[in-house]
Design a protein around this motif. Structure first.
Motif, short mmCIF file in Angstrom:
data_model
loop_
_atom_site.label_atom_id
_atom_site.label_comp_id
_atom_site.label_asym_id
_atom_site.label_seq_id
_atom_site.Cartn_x
_atom_site.Cartn_y
_atom_site.Cartn_z
N LEU A 78 0.75 -1.36 0.07
CA LEU A 78 0.02 0.09 0.10
C LEU A 78 0.91 1.28 0.03
N ILE A 79 1.82 1.29 0.69
CA ILE A 79 3.01 2.40 0.91
C ILE A 79 3.63 2.52 -0.43
N ARG A 80 4.05 1.33 -1.05
CA ARG A 80 4.81 1.57 -2.29
C ARG A 80 3.89 2.02 -3.45
N GLN A 81 2.51 1.78 -3.48
CA GLN A 81 1.79 2.11 -4.56
C GLN A 81 1.08 3.52 -4.13
N MET A 86 0.11 7.77 5.20
CA MET A 86 0.90 7.41 6.48
C MET A 86 0.71 5.86 7.01
N ALA A 87 1.72 5.52 7.54
CA ALA A 87 1.56 4.15 8.12
C ALA A 87 2.44 3.70 9.43
N PHE A 88 2.01 3.12 10.18
CA PHE A 88 2.70 2.67 11.44
C PHE A 88 3.15 1.28 11.06
N VAL A 89 4.58 1.03 10.85
CA VAL A 89 5.01 -0.29 10.64
C VAL A 89 5.93 -0.92 11.38
N GLU A 104 9.79 6.09 3.40
CA GLU A 104 10.23 7.50 4.12
C GLU A 104 10.27 7.46 5.49
N LEU A 105 10.96 7.45 6.34
CA LEU A 105 10.85 7.53 7.81
C LEU A 105 10.22 9.13 8.04
N PRO A 231 4.97 7.22 2.11
CA PRO A 231 5.35 7.07 0.92
C PRO A 231 6.32 8.32 0.44
N ALA A 232 7.17 7.52 -0.31
CA ALA A 232 8.29 8.72 -0.81
C ALA A 232 7.79 9.99 -1.61
N GLY A 233 6.66 9.67 -2.46
CA GLY A 233 6.11 10.62 -3.41
C GLY A 233 5.14 11.45 -2.56
#
Length: 288
Positions: A78-81, A86-89, A104-105, A231-233
């Protein structure tokens, strides 16, 4: 490590894995989708994170959606796409996501005064086992293939012994949440498990009747704490807004109350280098 011998273990009827919308949106328009990896089960995640997401919604003026999936890999996808903002991983999932698609942190929680946590090897309270070697020929539960504390760290411990999950255990399973691993040991479904110290400590505070059926026999070295990522973007202004909300959450009474309920002192910025020891273990163990 080959997962061909691994099986899934279920302790209850299947729980829903869903997207839940915050009930307190303040303005029309797009929502903020926030994923939470299944470090704890979906039901417990909803209980734990509902107030936090509502707080973010009120502070940003935007509805928030809690997004859950069964595995860490699904959350990473999901983050990649870019399907969540935001996500807690898990730490292991972050290290893999950073390597494979530049996850991205954003920030990290400070818990019990630290930005580190541990892998616990637990066994039933009345077990005679005192270390991993005592679990030879026994059944064992990992959490998720991408979990650091629940899979990578114990596998690394075994490698240092010249062993592997296949050589030491009679069989092993994946529970896909640390609370289910704790319950599996407490209820003697398995003879041992590797779990996140933060979640075991949280359950020891909130559900002591469950952890009373377990005991910790091994505590790993410290690892960088499971972070909050984007996500990076992601749009830079939204990223800054989310970071600002979390970093200042401990400064108001409502924020402190919510943080206290989930045993977080505050959110802080951390350097990516705190995860280097996990990268070193990943290289040492290798993934197949």
């Amino acid at each position: 490590m080959s997962d061909e011998q691994a099986v899934e273990v279920s302790l209850s009827d299947a729980e829903p894995v869903a997207t839940v919308t915050s009930p307190t949106p303040q303005s029309p328009g797009p929502s903020i989708d926030i994923a939470v990896a299944a470090m704890i089960s979906p039901k417990e995640t909803l209980i734990t994170y509902r107030d936090l997401l509502d707080y973010i919604s009120r502070k940003t003026g935007t509805p928030t959606n809690l997004v859950q999936r069964e595995t860490y890999a699904e959350i990473n996808n999901l983050i990649r796409q870019g399907d969540v903002e935001m996500a807690f991983v898990c730490t292991g999932a972050y290290v893999e996501g950073k390597r494979s698609f530049d996850m991205e942190l954003l920030v990290a929680p400070q818990m019990y005064g630290e930005t580190y946590y541990y892998s616990y090897i637990i066994v039933p309270a009345n077990s005679s086992a005192e270390d991993l070697d005592d679990l030879r020929g026994k059944s064992f539960a990992f959490t998720d293939p991408l979990s650091n504390s629940g899979r990578l760290a114990p596998t690394y411990m075994l490698a240092q012994m010249g062993e592997s999950p296949e050589s030491l255990f009679s069989g092993y399973s994946y529970t896909y949440s640390h609370d289910k691993s704790i319950e599996a040991v407490s209820e003697k479904v398995v003879d041992g498990a590797a779990v996140d110290s933060l979640i075991w400590n949280y359950f020891d505070w909130k559900y002591p009747d469950i952890t009373a059926g377990t005991k910790v026999i091994v505590k790993s070295p410290p690892y960088g704490i499971p972070p909050v990522v984007v996500p990076a973007g992601l749009d830079a202004s939204l990223k800054d807004q989310l970071r600002d909300v979390l970093l200042h959450m401990h400064e108001d009474e409502e924020g402190r109350r919510i943080l206290a309920e989930i045993k977080i002192t505050r959110f802080v910025e951390v350097d990516d280098s705190i995860y280097d020891s996990v990268r070193e273990m990943t290289e040492a163990v290798g993934r197949q």
